[in-house]
Design a protein around this motif. Structure first.
Motif, PDB file in Angstrom:
ATOM      1  N   LEU A  52      24.641  36.146   3.148  1.00 24.45           N
ATOM      2  CA  LEU A  52      24.545  35.359   1.919  1.00 24.45           C
ATOM      3  C   LEU A  52      23.079  35.217   1.526  1.00 24.45           C
ATOM      4  N   LYS A  53      22.819  35.306   0.234  1.00 23.48           N
ATOM      5  CA  LYS A  53      21.459  35.126  -0.274  1.00 23.48           C
ATOM      6  C   LYS A  53      21.529  34.560  -1.694  1.00 23.48           C
ATOM      7  N   ASP A  54      20.349  34.283  -2.278  1.00 26.97           N
ATOM      8  CA  ASP A  54      20.258  33.746  -3.634  1.00 26.97           C
ATOM      9  C   ASP A  54      21.214  32.556  -3.815  1.00 26.97           C
ATOM     10  N   ILE A  55      21.135  31.613  -2.888  1.00 24.82           N
ATOM     11  CA  ILE A  55      22.024  30.451  -2.902  1.00 24.82           C
ATOM     12  C   ILE A  55      21.408  29.388  -3.813  1.00 24.82           C
ATOM     13  N   GLN A  56      22.152  29.040  -4.877  1.00 24.05           N
ATOM     14  CA  GLN A  56      21.612  28.144  -5.904  1.00 24.05           C
ATOM     15  C   GLN A  56      22.656  27.118  -6.324  1.00 24.05           C
ATOM     16  N   VAL A  57      22.166  26.008  -6.854  1.00 19.65           N
ATOM     17  CA  VAL A  57      23.043  24.989  -7.396  1.00 19.65           C
ATOM     18  C   VAL A  57      22.483  24.507  -8.724  1.00 19.65           C
ATOM     19  N   LYS A  58      23.373  24.138  -9.614  1.00 22.72           N
ATOM     20  CA  LYS A  58      23.013  23.490 -10.868  1.00 22.72           C
ATOM     21  C   LYS A  58      23.788  22.173 -10.930  1.00 22.72           C
ATOM     22  N   LEU A  59      23.082  21.061 -11.076  1.00 21.04           N
ATOM     23  CA  LEU A  59      23.723  19.754 -11.135  1.00 21.04           C
ATOM     24  C   LEU A  59      24.301  19.511 -12.522  1.00 21.04           C
TER      25      LEU A  59
ATOM     26  N   TRP B  93      18.907  25.784 -12.589  1.00 24.72           N
ATOM     27  CA  TRP B  93      19.327  26.268 -11.279  1.00 24.72           C
ATOM     28  C   TRP B  93      18.265  25.944 -10.237  1.00 24.72           C
ATOM     29  N   ILE B  94      18.706  25.449  -9.080  1.00 24.13           N
ATOM     30  CA  ILE B  94      17.805  25.053  -7.999  1.00 24.13           C
ATOM     31  C   ILE B  94      18.178  25.851  -6.757  1.00 24.13           C
ATOM     32  N   SER B  95      17.184  26.458  -6.137  1.00 20.78           N
ATOM     33  CA  SER B  95      17.441  27.249  -4.928  1.00 20.78           C
ATOM     34  C   SER B  95      17.669  26.332  -3.727  1.00 20.78           C
ATOM     35  N   LEU B  96      18.668  26.665  -2.915  1.00 21.09           N
ATOM     36  CA  LEU B  96      18.936  25.925  -1.683  1.00 21.09           C
ATOM     37  C   LEU B  96      18.505  26.718  -0.442  1.00 21.09           C
ATOM     38  N   PHE B  97      18.039  27.932  -0.632  1.00 17.65           N
ATOM     39  CA  PHE B  97      17.668  28.801   0.490  1.00 17.65           C
ATOM     40  C   PHE B  97      16.436  29.593   0.095  1.00 17.65           C
TER      41      PHE B  97
ATOM     42  N   PHE C 216      26.602  16.235  -3.526  1.00 17.94           N
ATOM     43  CA  PHE C 216      26.890  16.870  -4.807  1.00 17.94           C
ATOM     44  C   PHE C 216      28.293  16.478  -5.270  1.00 17.94           C
ATOM     45  N   LYS C 217      28.394  16.107  -6.530  1.00 23.54           N
ATOM     46  CA  LYS C 217      29.693  15.747  -7.100  1.00 23.54           C
ATOM     47  C   LYS C 217      30.118  16.787  -8.128  1.00 23.54           C
ATOM     48  N   ASN C 218      29.430  16.825  -9.250  1.00 29.02           N
ATOM     49  CA  ASN C 218      29.695  17.822 -10.287  1.00 29.02           C
ATOM     50  C   ASN C 218      28.572  18.851 -10.268  1.00 29.02           C
ATOM     51  N   PHE C 219      28.930  20.107 -10.190  1.00 28.91           N
ATOM     52  CA  PHE C 219      27.897  21.132  -9.985  1.00 28.91           C
ATOM     53  C   PHE C 219      28.429  22.523 -10.301  1.00 28.91           C
ATOM     54  N   GLU C 220      27.486  23.451 -10.408  1.00 24.20           N
ATOM     55  CA  GLU C 220      27.776  24.881 -10.309  1.00 24.20           C
ATOM     56  C   GLU C 220      27.034  25.388  -9.079  1.00 24.20           C
ATOM     57  N   PHE C 221      27.667  26.234  -8.325  1.00 25.78           N
ATOM     58  CA  PHE C 221      27.084  26.803  -7.103  1.00 25.78           C
ATOM     59  C   PHE C 221      27.276  28.308  -7.164  1.00 25.78           C
ATOM     60  N   LYS C 222      26.195  29.027  -6.850  1.00 21.61           N
ATOM     61  CA  LYS C 222      26.273  30.485  -6.812  1.00 21.61           C
ATOM     62  C   LYS C 222      25.643  31.009  -5.529  1.00 21.61           C
ATOM     63  N   ALA C 223      26.214  32.071  -4.999  1.00 21.23           N
ATOM     64  CA  ALA C 223      25.618  32.780  -3.875  1.00 21.23           C
ATOM     65  C   ALA C 223      25.980  34.250  -3.990  1.00 21.23           C
ATOM     66  N   ARG C 224      25.047  35.094  -3.582  1.00 20.08           N
ATOM     67  CA  ARG C 224      25.328  36.523  -3.438  1.00 20.08           C
ATOM     68  C   ARG C 224      25.840  36.724  -2.021  1.00 20.08           C
ATOM     69  N   VAL C 225      26.923  37.465  -1.883  1.00 19.37           N
ATOM     70  CA  VAL C 225      27.611  37.599  -0.608  1.00 19.37           C
ATOM     71  C   VAL C 225      27.888  39.070  -0.318  1.00 19.37           C
ATOM     72  N   LYS C 226      27.795  39.435   0.947  1.00 15.63           N
ATOM     73  CA  LYS C 226      28.191  40.782   1.378  1.00 15.63           C
ATOM     74  C   LYS C 226      28.978  40.663   2.675  1.00 15.63           C
ATOM     75  N   THR C 227      30.139  41.278   2.715  1.00 19.83           N
ATOM     76  CA  THR C 227      30.977  41.259   3.911  1.00 19.83           C
ATOM     77  C   THR C 227      30.932  42.621   4.603  1.00 19.83           C
ATOM     78  N   THR C 228      31.247  42.615   5.881  1.00 14.98           N
ATOM     79  CA  THR C 228      31.459  43.859   6.615  1.00 14.98           C
ATOM     80  C   THR C 228      32.941  43.953   6.970  1.00 14.98           C
ATOM     81  N   LYS C 229      33.375  45.114   7.372  1.00 22.32           N
ATOM     82  CA  LYS C 229      34.803  45.367   7.585  1.00 22.32           C
ATOM     83  C   LYS C 229      35.416  44.362   8.563  1.00 22.32           C
TER      84      LYS C 229
END
Length: 212
Positions: free
Chosen positions: A203-210, A27-31, A75-88
């Motif tokens: 959004l935080k903890d934004i990561q990608v895995k190639l 996993w590689i951090s993008l942020f 990016f072509k093939n990947f996994e992408f993850k982010a922690r997200v929080k929304t407001t109303k």
């Protein structure tokens, strides 16, 4: 020399630490949690700011594109993850396989929806206008994980480890609208959507895995 006997607690801590490190392998951090280094926005750049280690999205329509060094922002093939929080009542999205634009809705790539209580019936986790999810899996004001996996023509989207989209692009994919006419799987970058002035999203903890 007398050998020391390691306590069971110490051994357990070592195992947990090594396990966590192994889990993060690839996993590689993008942020970096402190700045928007590696990211670029055209119109309405003030929509994006940093607050408590997260990207705060709040303002008029704008899109923040990843243009950094990881995979030369393609990016072509990947996994992408982010922690997200929304407001109303908020609406946002994460684009993949897109290309940088100075303004307007991205014409390339796909949007993965972020919307728990906004009026749009297309809810969080949807592959927007391709596979639309109407069920709401998470609540406003709580952090959740949005996880996107793309391999070949196959897209999986998970919300907190729940698979909400499992899509395989057909041989002749449908163009959805004239404005968004290039929704086809091909290499590109990521973008975060600022939808409207009333939508506030984090959004935080934004990561990608190639992937190969």
């Amino acid at each position: 020399m007398k050998s020391r006997k390691l306590s069971p607690v110490f051994v357990l801590l070592m195992v947990l630490t090594l396990g966590a490190a192994h889990a993060q392998k690839g996993w590689i951090s993008l942020f970096d949690g402190k700045s928007l280094d590696g990211w670029k926005v055209g119109d309405n750049a003030s929509t994006f700011s940093i607050e408590d280690g997260a990207i705060k999205v709040a303002g008029p329509k704008a899109h923040l594109y990843y243009m950094g060094p990881v995979s030369n922002h393609e990016f072509k093939n990947f996994e992408f993850k982010a922690r997200v929080k929304t407001t109303k009542g908020s609406n946002s999205g994460i684009y993949f396989h897109t290309l940088y634009q100075e303004k307007g809705w991205p014409l390339h790539g796909f949007e993965v929806q972020i919307n728990n209580t906004h009026g749009d019936y297309i809810k969080t986790g949807s592959l927007y206008e391709v596979v639309d999810v109407r069920e709401v899996y998470v609540k406003d004001d709580e952090w959740f994980t949005e996880h996107i996996i793309v391999r070949g023509n196959h897209v999986i989207i998970k919300i907190n480890d729940i698979v909400v989209v499992d899509y395989t692009q057909p041989e002749n994919p449908l163009r959805v609208t004239e404005e968004r006419k290039t929704r086809v799987i091909k290499p590109g970058t990521f973008a975060i959507q600022g939808h409207d002035p009333k939508s506030v999203v984090y959004l935080k903890d934004i990561q990608v895995k190639l992937l190969k």
